[in-house]
Motif scaffolding. Structure first.
Motif, short mmCIF file in Angstrom:
data_model
loop_
_atom_site.label_atom_id
_atom_site.label_comp_id
_atom_site.label_asym_id
_atom_site.label_seq_id
_atom_site.Cartn_x
_atom_site.Cartn_y
_atom_site.Cartn_z
N PRO A 44 0.82 -1.22 0.00
CA PRO A 44 0.00 0.00 0.00
C PRO A 44 0.85 1.27 0.00
N TRP B 102 3.07 9.83 -4.45
CA TRP B 102 1.91 8.98 -4.73
C TRP B 102 0.68 9.59 -4.06
N THR B 103 0.15 10.63 -4.67
CA THR B 103 -1.02 11.31 -4.10
C THR B 103 -2.18 11.39 -5.09
N TYR C 16 -3.67 9.10 -6.58
CA TYR C 16 -4.64 8.01 -6.46
C TYR C 16 -5.77 8.33 -5.48
N PHE C 17 -5.63 9.40 -4.69
CA PHE C 17 -6.72 9.77 -3.80
C PHE C 17 -7.96 10.23 -4.58
N LYS D 205 -14.49 4.81 -7.66
CA LYS D 205 -14.50 5.05 -6.22
C LYS D 205 -15.94 5.22 -5.72
N GLN E 86 -11.37 -3.35 -2.70
CA GLN E 86 -10.64 -2.55 -1.73
C GLN E 86 -9.16 -2.91 -1.67
N HIS F 187 -5.29 -2.60 -2.68
CA HIS F 187 -4.59 -1.32 -2.84
C HIS F 187 -4.36 -0.94 -4.30
N ASP F 188 -4.53 -1.88 -5.21
CA ASP F 188 -4.46 -1.56 -6.64
C ASP F 188 -5.83 -1.59 -7.29
N SER G 125 -7.90 2.34 -5.38
CA SER G 125 -6.92 3.42 -5.55
C SER G 125 -6.88 3.92 -6.99
N THR H 68 -4.96 2.43 -9.43
CA THR H 68 -3.64 2.21 -10.03
C THR H 68 -3.60 0.99 -10.94
#
Length: 344
Positions: free
Chosen positions: A28, A214-215, A217-218, A225, A264, A266-267, A270, A272
């Motif tokens: 993550p 790495w911001t 992806y928020f 999302k 959910q 992390h890839d 997000s 990515t």
């Protein structure tokens, strides 16, 4: 959701002894102190993760503070360690067929026999790693994305490496290598009986070089999302209805629970992942919501009638294409009684 699904699976398969005690978050992109707090309140003994800001790692390498007590909220403290090489093998020691590193060639009949060179390179890698840690115990990861596709080859080389590195103890080496687990490593650190530096804030934002924060992806893949959040709303409502109506439809709800867990990753949420993979995540959520629709109607059929004279309950549709003014469930019907249902 992913953690809940996995914990439930472990409990069903292995019972109480299968409950994990150590967090392992190797990829993550940053970590919140609330995660440490939650793990501590769940009874975890420790947490190890792979990614931290490059400047933070440089500073912690100098001060030997890559392992610490992370103080979360609610007085929840958790021993936490940053892994030395994210989750990859030390440089030049990847033994999968997709790697270009040399295997351990220990047949003396070979002109390119390389045991001594490989042993010395490994000992140097161990010394370099130990420089950033406070005890004489270090954890060394092996593997990477899509590794162990040829596990037999990988473990054969690891067996050789352990054998020849440990043989150097006869020549004065103080390096002892063995297969282990995060739990065993944490136990060894606990037995070291020393005090640890503490941390009270997040490991956010994460950057791996001066121009690599790495911001994004928020906020990337905003539609997915939102869809993931919407699917979770449906999942929680359906779970409650399933319980209240005692419909025993947990297996029918599993596809949505599983899809939510995967979404959910992390890839996943997000953003990515590749586009084809994002399509797959959305399709799984859609199919899970469709399965939940049946449970909702079963529950309504049990909960809504007040007496035997009550009219039949109208089938409830979850119109997943309402954003384009389409509702496949009611299309083609001559008469449709419209009912808006709100659930808080």
């Amino acid at each position: 959701m992913l953690l809940k699904a996995l914990l439930l699976f472990l409990h069903e398969q292995f019972g109480e002894c299968g409950r994990p005690k150590v967090g392992w978050q190797i990829d993550p992109f940053g970590h919140s102190r609330e995660q440490a707090s939650l793990f501590a309140q769940m009874g975890f003994d420790g947490l190890f993760f792979g990614r931290a800001d490059y400047e933070d790692i440089q500073a912690r390498n100098r001060t030997k503070t890559k392992e610490m007590v992370w103080k979360g909220s609610e007085q929840s403290w958790l021993f936490t360690g940053i892994l030395p090489n994210r989750y990859s093998a030390p440089n030049s020691f990847c033994f999968d067929f997709s790697c270009g590193d040399q295997p351990i060639m220990d047949d003396n009949r070979l002109y390119d026999q390389n045991v001594q060179e490989r042993v010395q390179a490994f000992l140097q890698a161990a010394r370099d790693e130990a420089a950033g840690y406070a005890t004489n115990h270090i954890i060394m990861t092996f593997g990477d994305d899509f590794n162990f596709e040829n596990a037999d080859e990988y473990f054969k080389n690891l067996d050789k490496l352990i054998k020849y590195v440990n043989a150097q103890q006869a020549n004065g080496s103080n390096v002892n290598v063995f297969y282990s687990t995060p739990s065993c490593y944490l136990y060894a650190l606990n037995k070291a009986d020393r005090s640890w530096k503490s941390k009270t804030d997040d490991f956010f934002p994460y950057a791996h070089h001066p121009h690599g924060f790495w911001t994004g992806y928020f906020s990337s893949r905003a539609a997915f999302k939102r869809y993931e959040r919407h699917a979770n709303n449906i999942l929680q409502v359906t779970r409650h209805l399933n319980a209240f109506a005692n419909t025993n439809a947990r297996n029918t709800l599993f596809p949505l629970s599983e899809a939510m867990g995967v979404a959910q990753h992390h890839d996943a949420v997000s953003g990515t992942e590749k586009q084809e993979v994002a399509f797959d995540y959305a399709q799984r959520l859609s199919e899970g919501i469709q399965a939940a629709e049946g449970i909702i109607n079963q529950a309504y059929a049990k909960l809504l009638p007040k007496d035997s004279q009550s009219p039949p309950i109208q089938f409830q549709y979850l119109c997943q294409l309402s954003n384009i003014s389409q509702c496949l469930g009611i299309e083609g019907q001559e008469r449709v009684r419209k009912l808006l249902s709100f659930c808080n």
